[in-house]
Each structure stands twice: as structure tokens, then as C-alpha cells.
Design an enzyme around this catalytic site. Structure first.
Site, PDB file in Angstrom:
ATOM      1  N   GLU A 262     -17.539 -33.618  26.521  1.00 55.66           N
ATOM      2  CA  GLU A 262     -18.855 -33.870  27.133  1.00 55.66           C
ATOM      3  C   GLU A 262     -19.800 -34.136  25.978  1.00 55.66           C
ATOM      4  O   GLU A 262     -20.101 -33.228  25.212  1.00 55.66           O
ATOM      5  CB  GLU A 262     -19.337 -32.635  27.911  1.00 55.66           C
ATOM      6  CG  GLU A 262     -18.407 -32.166  29.014  1.00 55.66           C
ATOM      7  CD  GLU A 262     -18.360 -33.117  30.179  1.00 55.66           C
ATOM      8  OE1 GLU A 262     -19.244 -33.990  30.270  1.00 55.66           O
ATOM      9  OE2 GLU A 262     -17.428 -32.992  30.986  1.00 55.66           O
ATOM     10  N   CYS A 301     -28.280 -31.952  28.186  1.00 58.20           N
ATOM     11  CA  CYS A 301     -27.410 -33.138  28.164  1.00 58.20           C
ATOM     12  C   CYS A 301     -27.753 -34.071  29.313  1.00 58.20           C
ATOM     13  O   CYS A 301     -27.504 -35.272  29.239  1.00 58.20           O
ATOM     14  CB  CYS A 301     -25.959 -32.703  28.266  1.00 58.20           C
ATOM     15  SG  CYS A 301     -25.642 -31.603  29.655  1.00 58.20           S
TER      16      CYS A 301
HETATM   17  P1  NAP Z   1     -22.643 -30.753  17.582  1.00 55.76           P
HETATM   18  O1  NAP Z   1     -23.368 -30.673  16.311  1.00 55.76           O
HETATM   19  O2  NAP Z   1     -21.728 -31.888  17.774  1.00 55.76           O
HETATM   20  O3  NAP Z   1     -21.843 -29.373  17.713  1.00 55.76           O
HETATM   21  C1  NAP Z   1     -21.109 -29.083  18.861  1.00 55.76           C
HETATM   22  C2  NAP Z   1     -20.116 -27.984  18.566  1.00 55.76           C
HETATM   23  O4  NAP Z   1     -19.113 -28.471  17.700  1.00 55.76           O
HETATM   24  C3  NAP Z   1     -20.713 -26.773  17.871  1.00 55.76           C
HETATM   25  O5  NAP Z   1     -20.134 -25.606  18.403  1.00 55.76           O
HETATM   26  C4  NAP Z   1     -20.298 -26.986  16.441  1.00 55.76           C
HETATM   27  O6  NAP Z   1     -20.239 -25.781  15.726  1.00 55.76           O
HETATM   28  C5  NAP Z   1     -18.918 -27.539  16.668  1.00 55.76           C
HETATM   29  N1  NAP Z   1     -18.348 -28.147  15.477  1.00 55.76           N
HETATM   30  C6  NAP Z   1     -18.947 -28.957  14.589  1.00 55.76           C
HETATM   31  N2  NAP Z   1     -18.060 -29.303  13.632  1.00 55.76           N
HETATM   32  C7  NAP Z   1     -16.880 -28.710  13.940  1.00 55.76           C
HETATM   33  C8  NAP Z   1     -15.589 -28.668  13.345  1.00 55.76           C
HETATM   34  N3  NAP Z   1     -15.322 -29.336  12.230  1.00 55.76           N
HETATM   35  N4  NAP Z   1     -14.622 -27.928  13.952  1.00 55.76           N
HETATM   36  C9  NAP Z   1     -14.871 -27.256  15.068  1.00 55.76           C
HETATM   37  N5  NAP Z   1     -16.085 -27.242  15.667  1.00 55.76           N
HETATM   38  C10 NAP Z   1     -17.074 -27.956  15.121  1.00 55.76           C
HETATM   39  O7  NAP Z   1     -23.606 -30.761  18.833  1.00 55.76           O
HETATM   40  P2  NAP Z   1     -24.893 -29.834  19.100  1.00 55.76           P
HETATM   41  O8  NAP Z   1     -25.944 -30.214  18.137  1.00 55.76           O
HETATM   42  O9  NAP Z   1     -24.519 -28.400  19.173  1.00 55.76           O
HETATM   43  O10 NAP Z   1     -25.311 -30.269  20.565  1.00 55.76           O
HETATM   44  C11 NAP Z   1     -26.121 -31.389  20.829  1.00 55.76           C
HETATM   45  C12 NAP Z   1     -25.303 -32.508  21.388  1.00 55.76           C
HETATM   46  O11 NAP Z   1     -24.502 -32.040  22.442  1.00 55.76           O
HETATM   47  C13 NAP Z   1     -26.142 -33.612  21.966  1.00 55.76           C
HETATM   48  O12 NAP Z   1     -25.668 -34.822  21.498  1.00 55.76           O
HETATM   49  C14 NAP Z   1     -25.916 -33.520  23.465  1.00 55.76           C
HETATM   50  O13 NAP Z   1     -25.957 -34.741  24.131  1.00 55.76           O
HETATM   51  C15 NAP Z   1     -24.571 -32.933  23.557  1.00 55.76           C
HETATM   52  N6  NAP Z   1     -24.400 -32.179  24.791  1.00 55.76           N
HETATM   53  C16 NAP Z   1     -23.656 -32.710  25.774  1.00 55.76           C
HETATM   54  C17 NAP Z   1     -23.478 -31.993  26.950  1.00 55.76           C
HETATM   55  C18 NAP Z   1     -22.655 -32.550  28.073  1.00 55.76           C
HETATM   56  O14 NAP Z   1     -22.322 -31.807  28.996  1.00 55.76           O
HETATM   57  N7  NAP Z   1     -22.304 -33.790  28.042  1.00 55.76           N
HETATM   58  C19 NAP Z   1     -24.061 -30.745  27.091  1.00 55.76           C
HETATM   59  C20 NAP Z   1     -24.829 -30.246  26.056  1.00 55.76           C
HETATM   60  C21 NAP Z   1     -24.990 -30.962  24.901  1.00 55.76           C
HETATM   61  P3  NAP Z   1     -21.403 -25.417  14.638  1.00 55.76           P
HETATM   62  O15 NAP Z   1     -22.624 -25.180  15.396  1.00 55.76           O
HETATM   63  O16 NAP Z   1     -20.858 -24.200  13.976  1.00 55.76           O
HETATM   64  O17 NAP Z   1     -21.501 -26.602  13.718  1.00 55.76           O
END
Ligand code: NAP
Length: 728
Positions: A262, A301
Site C-alpha cells: 500500500e 494515504c
Molecule cells: P516510508 O519511509 O516508506 O516507511 C515505511 C516503512 O518502511 C517504515 O516502517 C520504515 O521504517 C520501513 N522501512 C524503510 N526502510 C526499510 C528497510 N530497508 N527495511 C525494512 N523496512 C524499512 O514511508 P512513511 O514515511 O512511513 O509513510 C509515508 C508514505 O506511506 C506516504 O507515501 C503514504 O502515501 C504512504 N502510505 C500509504 C498508505 C496506504 O494504505 N496506501 C497508508 C499510509 C501511508 P523506518 O521508519 O524505521 O524507516
């Protein structure tokens, strides 16, 4: 934060123990005040061993439970957490959430647990596996059939969550994977992991989940994903960039690990061409767009990022949104009247600023933006505040940025359209989104836009003055409906009732004789053995009935008097039953008995009338009248016990279960004339297997008074190795 303040060190829950990571970890900050509130580290965790623990300890324990038992645990967990709600609201406020924002995350999460607890008992059998769909005929003679069964995957459901919904994100995935029978490892986004950790602490304290079924990582996921195997799955919510990186991982690719993503989404809202200023739809649209921009400071999101408006109404929309947005007070959510808080952290502010500068190349600013923040009870330097921004792109087909860039904050771009074709084409330029909404009083417009944009969207909300009051809102994914979108939105699918659970199960086609397939599925289908007995099946208690047990009734010849009497009783004088001449010209060529008479007569044939274990007729499914019944035909019924589902015990209710009976009514030539399934409620002699976990559930509910302990206090009372640490 000054000097050597004591802040909490978040704990990881690994292999059924709370463990503090080593090293200094990542310092986490209060979104409003900027103060350090804790640190997170997963250093030192053995991720491979955690996965193995889930597979070998949690998996077998969960697979031994039926759907109903798992659902009961989910319900008890939802109740348990609900009692502690205020504690979570308090921690949630550190993320910058208003009370309304926290309600979405906290209550939304608990609501999803409750919803799946209920669906688990209503829509799944009291079994450890799920039979998907009916039998498939594969042979002329009926000796070889096929059916689909779904069994739990024998690995771990790894969930990696975004920062914006630390509670809901965790619980929606836990609800579905737990119900499916798969243990979970949760990895919340680090920046708001203190809230996920607070709820996880309560989950562990509840002692409701079997050992090995729940683990938590606060901080980096390390090499976790390198150790995935073919039975594990990943449910990822976050940015498309991270998603792409993770799903390209070697282990994910090598073992075809299920990866549900997602990701980013450029959701749209559209004003219908009929919804001019002064119409209810115009006002509803303005209200919804403003709400979606400011709830959770736009960090949803599903928030509206692109707003499509008939060209001639752009000025009215800008004026109305400006008025509405200028009434939204921004500041510390703890202060009365504040309706929008900060972003989750300074890092998020920087990300949104970057995205906005790309958007600004294609748009003009029509409301808000830099220099317009007028904060209440908070400082812009300390907190992670970002102003609302309304942008306008007058050439939406030429300037693509608003269709490509997701600013994850209170930012939205208005774009004009001329025709409905253009409006649908603009929606599709988002290259796949979670949700779109349309405000129109014209159902023909609703149909055109829905069919013109559905292939690019996971959900479409079509609103008018009649539905608005009870509408669940553009931004609210629901447990009953699919959440996810194609393309940019990640191509994943979550929730959607039963569908969300099946994601964690393997669907397997079983082929064999009806008897063999019935032995596997414990569901009788035509062609399997029919067992007769001298005792009428309606005289048997739930436990005494065997799958395949069959009653062949005596016969009855249908007379004209039956047809006339039934017409009189029912008031159904349809010509095919009552008018000789018209019936002769009809497709039946002569008068036929009412279909409902055939059903009633069949009931009369198979029912045992005296009081006994059968409590009630519960319903009827899959009815087909396959041949007409004429006056003079002789019918009989076959009733076969097809499936049994014990019902959960309720106070004051007789213990009971639902029995599905396969019924076939046939004529004097042995040809089926009606086929269907009836459901009866039948008394149980003993306690249901679904109560097997009651003692565990009740013990946990009794032993835990509402916990008023703060997260920091909880840290202080934890075992050695996870004591609070000092950060400076
Ligand atoms: P993000 O930076 O991509 O991080 C998402 C998750 O991935 C976090 O738990 C992050 O952990 C983890 N992660 C990052 N690098 C990783 C790795 N190498 N190995 C394992 N896990 C890793 O996204 P965000 O800033 O938290 O969220 C914002 C984004 O999420 C927006 O783009 C939004 O559109 C999207 N979103 C989508 C939905 C949906 O249902 N479609 C819902 C909510 C949000 P860390 O925090 O420890 O880096």
C-alpha cells in the site's frame, strides 16, 4: 531537551520477551514541542531467530485453533484495549494528533479488530481451514469433482507500517493475519513507534495471544527480510520508493514471498457538472475537501490530493475552500479549538517541503503556504508544523506534477475540466490511486465517472444529498470494503471482509471423488455417500448428526386442489398456475404448481413435527427451480446433512449450531425439480468447541484492571536490560 533528561527506551518484543536494543538508537521527538520523548533501537535482535520462533512456536499454536476461537480472542483483545483507550490517546497526542485524529487511528484500529472478530464467527466455519466456493463438476458421471480449500500459510506475516497510523496500521493487519492463523512480526515506522509500542505492551499484557504469535521491532528491520521463506508474507505500507526496494529484495524474489504493498496515492475528489454553488452537493464537496486536507494534517494515504472542478466553477470553489480553510485553527491539539496539529516530525516537514517545491513549478498558490502559519499554543521552531496549501493548475493535461507528486501533508491542487471524458481522463493520470470521490445529484454522471475511473482506483465514493448524512467519508477505509489501489498505490488489497483474511492463506484446488473431497473438507456434496438411519434427522442433536446423513421422504402427488388452495392462501393467482388458456400459450404449455408450493410441500415431507432438538428454520440458500411441477406429478425430497457450524454460546441462549441441509426435490421420473440448501438451528447437547478459549479469555479480562500506568512508568518497571536509558 536540556541535559541528561531521562527518556524512555522503547522495547522490542522478541521471542516472547521484552528486549531493549543496544546502542544509542534513534531519538524520537514530540511533534508539538520537539522534546525528546524516547529512543528506539533494534540493534542486537536476532531477526532470523524471531522469524523461526514465529514459525515454530506461534504458527502451530494458531493453526490448532479454529476461526471461531481466533475470532473470540480478537474480540477479547479489542475489549481489553478499549478499556485502556485514554492511555493511547495521550501517547497519540505526542504525534501531533488532535483527539479526532487519534480517534481515527486508535478507535479505527479497535473497530477493525471488533469487525474481524465478528466476521470470523459469522463468515468462517468453526474449522481451521476455509472452503472457498462450491463443488466444481469435472466429469460426466460425477465421480470426479473439484473444490478449493484455503489453509493458513505456515510462515510469519511480517508487517511494515507507515508512520501515520501506528495503531490502525498494526491492528488491521494483525486482525486479518491472526484470524487466518498466521503469527505476526510488527515493524512500525520508527518516528511514531512509541505509540505502536504502547499498544503492543497492552497486547502482551493481556496474555490473550498464544506464545510466538506476536512480536514487535522498534527501530530498523535489520536483515529480517533476508530470512524470509516461501511460507512468509510481507504487508508493507509506506512510500513507493521503500516498497520497490523491499519487494526487490533477494529473498522476496527468490521465494516468491507474498508482498502486499500500500503506497503513495494521488486520490481525487470531483465536483459534478450539475453541482453548482447553491446546491447541497457543492456544499458537501467543499466540506469534504477541506476536511480531507486538514484531518491528521493531511497525513492520510486516502487524503484528497487532486480536486477536479468544472472550469466555470473554479473561482467559486477557491473562494469557498478559502473561507472554510481559514477557519481551521492550527497549533497544539491540546488547546481548545485547535483543529489541525503538526506533522509527525521535522523529517516529514522536510519531505513535504520538497514535494511542494516540485508542485509549485506547475501550479499557483491560491491559499495558505509559507508565512501564513498563525499557531495557537505552539512554536513553529519547536514543532513540526506545516501550513495548509491550496494550489491551482490551470493546464492539468500539460503540467503533470500534481498527478505525479504526493505531498504527504495538508496540500491539495485544484484542476479544471470541461467534459466528463476529460474529468475521467484526469483521474486516470494519477496512475492508480486508493480512492476517488464524486459529488453529484446525477446518477448518469455517477455511472459514467465510476465506470470511467474504476480500473485505476481501489474505492470510489459517490455522494449526493441523500447519502451524505450517513456517508462514511472519502478518507475512511472500512473493514468490509477492499482497501488498496492499482499502480502507484502499490497494487495491493487489504481488508474487504473475508478477502483480507484469505491473503494470508494458500488456496488449493482439491480434486477427487465426491466422497474423498467430502472427507477432506467435511462438507458433503452430491455424489458422496448418503447415510440413512432409522431415527429421523430432526430428532437428533447437533453432535449426533453426521455429515452425509440423509432422509429420503415418502411421495406426494400434486393435485389441482393443492394449486387452487395455495393460490388462495398465498394470494398468488399468477396465470401460469390458475389460467388454463394463458398457461397453454406460456412456456409451460399447461398449468404448473407454484414454486413456493413445491418448497412448502417438500418441508411437509421432510419435517418431523413433534418438538425436538430442531429449534428453528434459519434460512434458505441457492434455490433453483430446475423443472416445472405439473398437476398430477408426484414429488419427493432428499434431505442430506451437508455442513455443521457450532454457534457461540450466549447468556440465556440454548446452546445451538447451524446445520446446512442439501435438499433436492424430484419428480416421478427421478428428475430434480428444485434444489437448495436449508439452514436449521439445532440444539447442542454439550459446550461448543468455540468456547475452548473462554477460560483463557475470561482470565485475562478479569486479571487486568484498567491500566493507568504511563508508558514511561511502564518502562521503569520492566526487567533488567530494558531499563530507561539516558540520552542527552
Ligand atoms: P516510508 O519511509 O516508506 O516507511 C515505511 C516503512 O518502511 C517504515 O516502517 C520504515 O521504517 C520501513 N522501512 C524503510 N526502510 C526499510 C528497510 N530497508 N527495511 C525494512 N523496512 C524499512 O514511508 P512513511 O514515511 O512511513 O509513510 C509515508 C508514505 O506511506 C506516504 O507515501 C503514504 O502515501 C504512504 N502510505 C500509504 C498508505 C496506504 O494504505 N496506501 C497508508 C499510509 C501511508 P523506518 O521508519 O524505521 O524507516
Amino acid at each position: 531537551m536540556e541535559g541528561d533528561e531521562i527518556v524512555m527506551r522503547l522495547r522490542n518484543y522478541a521471542m516472547d520477551e521484552w528486549v531493549a536494543g543496544t546502542g544509542t538508537g534513534t531519538t524520537l521527538h514530540h511533534a508539538v514541542t520537539g522534546e525528546a520523548i524516547g529512543s528506539a533501537s533494534s540493534e542486537g535482535l536476532d531477526f532470523k531467530a524471531m522469524l523461526e520462533h514465529g514459525r515454530t512456536v506461534g504458527g502451530p499454536a494458531l493453526r490448532a485453533l479454529t476461526f471461531h476461537q481466533r475470532a473470540r480472542i480478537l474480540k477479547a483483545l479489542a475489549q481489553y484495549l478499549t478499556v485502556r483507550k485514554e492511555e493511547f490517546y495521550r501517547v497519540s497526542s505526542w504525534t501531533g494528533a488532535t483527539r479526532g485524529d487519534s480517534w481515527i487511528d486508535v478507535d479505527g484500529g479497535f473497530g477493525t479488530l471488533f469487525a474481524y472478530a465478528s466476521r470470523g464467527r459469522r463468515e468462517f466455519p468453526d474449522e481451521t481451514y476455509f472452503v472457498d466456493g462450491g463443488p466444481e463438476a469435472l466429469s460426466r458421471g460425477g465421480t470426479f469433482i473439484g473444490r478449493h480449500i484455503c489453509v493458513p500459510m505456515e510462515g510469519v506475516a511480517v508487517q511494515i507500517n507507515a508512520f501515520n497510523f501506528p495503531v490502525w496500521g498494526m491492528l488491521e493487519k494483525l486482525a486479518t493475519s491472526f484470524l487466518a492463523g498466521v503469527p505476526t512480526i510488527v515493524k512500525p515506522a520508527t518516528v511514531t513507534s512509541y505509540l505502536a509500542e504502547s499498544v503492543a505492551s497492552a497486547i502482551v499484557e493481556s496474555a490473550l495471544l498464544p506464545a510466538g504469535t506476536f512480536q514487535l521491532i522498534c527501530g530498523s528491520a535489520g536483515d529480517l527480510l533476508d530470512h524470509l521463506t516461501c511460507q512468509d508474507s510481507v504487508a508493507f505500507t509506506g512510500s513507493a520508493t521503500t516498497g520497490l526496494m523491499l519487494k526487490s529484495g533477494k529473498a522476496v524474489l527468490a521465494h516468491s514471498v507474498r508482498f502486499n504493498q500500500e503506497a503513495d496515492s494521488l486520490n481525487f475528489s470531483m465536483l459534478g457538472p450539475d453541482a453548482a454553488p447553491g446546491t447541497p452537493e457543492f456544499d458537501l464537496f467543499i466540506k469534504e475537501v477541506a476536511k480531507e486536507m486538514t484531518v491528521k494534517a493531511g497525513q492520510k494515504c486516502t487524503a484528497i490530493r487532486r480536486t477536479f472542478v468544472p472550469g466555470e466553477m473554479v473561482d467559486d470553489v477557491v473562494a469557498a475552500l478559502t473561507k472554510r480553510l481559514s477557519g481551521v485553527k492550527i497549533g497544539d491539539p491540546a488547546v481548545d479549538g485547535v483543529r489541525m496539529g503538526p506533522l509527525a516530525g521535522k523529517g516529514q516537514v522536510r519531505e513535504v517541503e520538497k514535494s511542494v517545491s516540485r508542485l509549485r513549478e506547475a501550479t499557483e498558490l491560491v491559499y495558505g503556504g509559507p508565512g501564513t502559519l498563525d499557531l495557537i499554543g505552539a512554536s513553529a521552531e519547536a514543532g513540526a508544523f506545516f501550513p495548509t496549501m491550496l494550489l491551482y493548475n490551470d493546464r492539468p493535461f500539460d503540467r503533470a506534477a500534481p498527478h505525479d507528486v504526493e505531498a504527504f501533508g495538508p496540500v491539495n491542487t485544484i484542476m479544471p475540466y470541461r467534459t466528463l471524458d476529460e474529468a475521467a481522463a484526469l483521474a486516470r493520470l494519477g496512475k492508480g490511486s486508493l480512492v476517488g470521490s464524486l459529488f453529484t445529484a446525477r446518477d448518469d454522471v455517477a455511472r459514467e465517472i465510476a465506470l470511467g475511473t474504476a480500473a485505476y482506483h481501489g474505492r470510489l465514493m459517490l455522494v449526493n444529498r441523500h447519502s451524505a448524512k450517513e456517508s462514511t467519508g472519502h478518507g475512511s477505509p472500512l473493514p468490509h470494503l477492499v482497501h488498496g489501489g492499482p499502480g502507484r498505490a502499490g497494487g495491493g488489497e487489504e481488508r474487504g471482509g473475508v478477502r483480507g483474511v484469505l491473503h494470508y492463506m494458500q488456496r488449493t484446488a482439491i480434486q477427487g471423488s465426491p466422497e474423498t473431497v467430502a472427507a477432506v473438507t467435511r462438507e458433503w456434496s452430491k455424489g458422496a455417500t448418503e447415510r440413512g438411519d432409522r431415527i429421523h434427522p430432526f430428532r437428533k442433536y447437533f453432535e449426533e448428526l453426521e455429515i452425509g446423513e440423509t432422509l429420503i421422504t415418502h411421495r406426494r402427488t400434486v393435485t389441482e386442489s393443492d394449486v387452487v388452495s395455495f393460490a388462495g392462501i398465498s394470494g398468488d393467482f399468477f396465470y401460469a398456475h390458475m389460467d388454463d388458456i394463458a398457461a397453454r400459450d406460456s412456456l409451460f404449455e399447461k398449468r404448473v404448481a407454484h414454486g413456493y408450493f413445491v418448497l412448502s410441500a417438500a418441508a411437509g415431507l421432510f419435517v418431523d413435527p413433534a418438538p425436538g432438538p430442531v429449534l428453528a428454520n434459519y434460512g434458505l440458500e441457492g434455490l433453483r427451480f430446475v423443472k416445472p411441477v405439473y398437476i398430477g406429478d408426484t414429488i419427493r425430497a432428499r434431505l442430506t446433512c451437508k455442513q455443521k457450524t457450532a454457534k457461540e454460546d450466549r447468556d440465556g441462549q440454548i446452546p445451538q449450531g447451524v446445520v446446512h441441509w442439501d435438499v433436492e426435490v424430484s419428480n416421478q421420473d427421478g428428475e430434480p425439480v428444485a434444489v437448495y440448501t436449508i439452514l436449521t438451528l439445532v440444539k447442542r447437547r454439550g459446550a461448543s468447541s468455540v468456547t475452548a478459549t473462554s477460560a483463557q479469555v475470561e482470565r485475562a479480562m478479569r486479571s487486568e484492571a484498567p491500566d493507568t500506568v504511563t508508558p514511561a512508568e511502564r518502562m521503569a518497571r520492566t526487567e533488567p536490560g530494558s531499563a530507561p536509558v539516558r540520552v542527552s
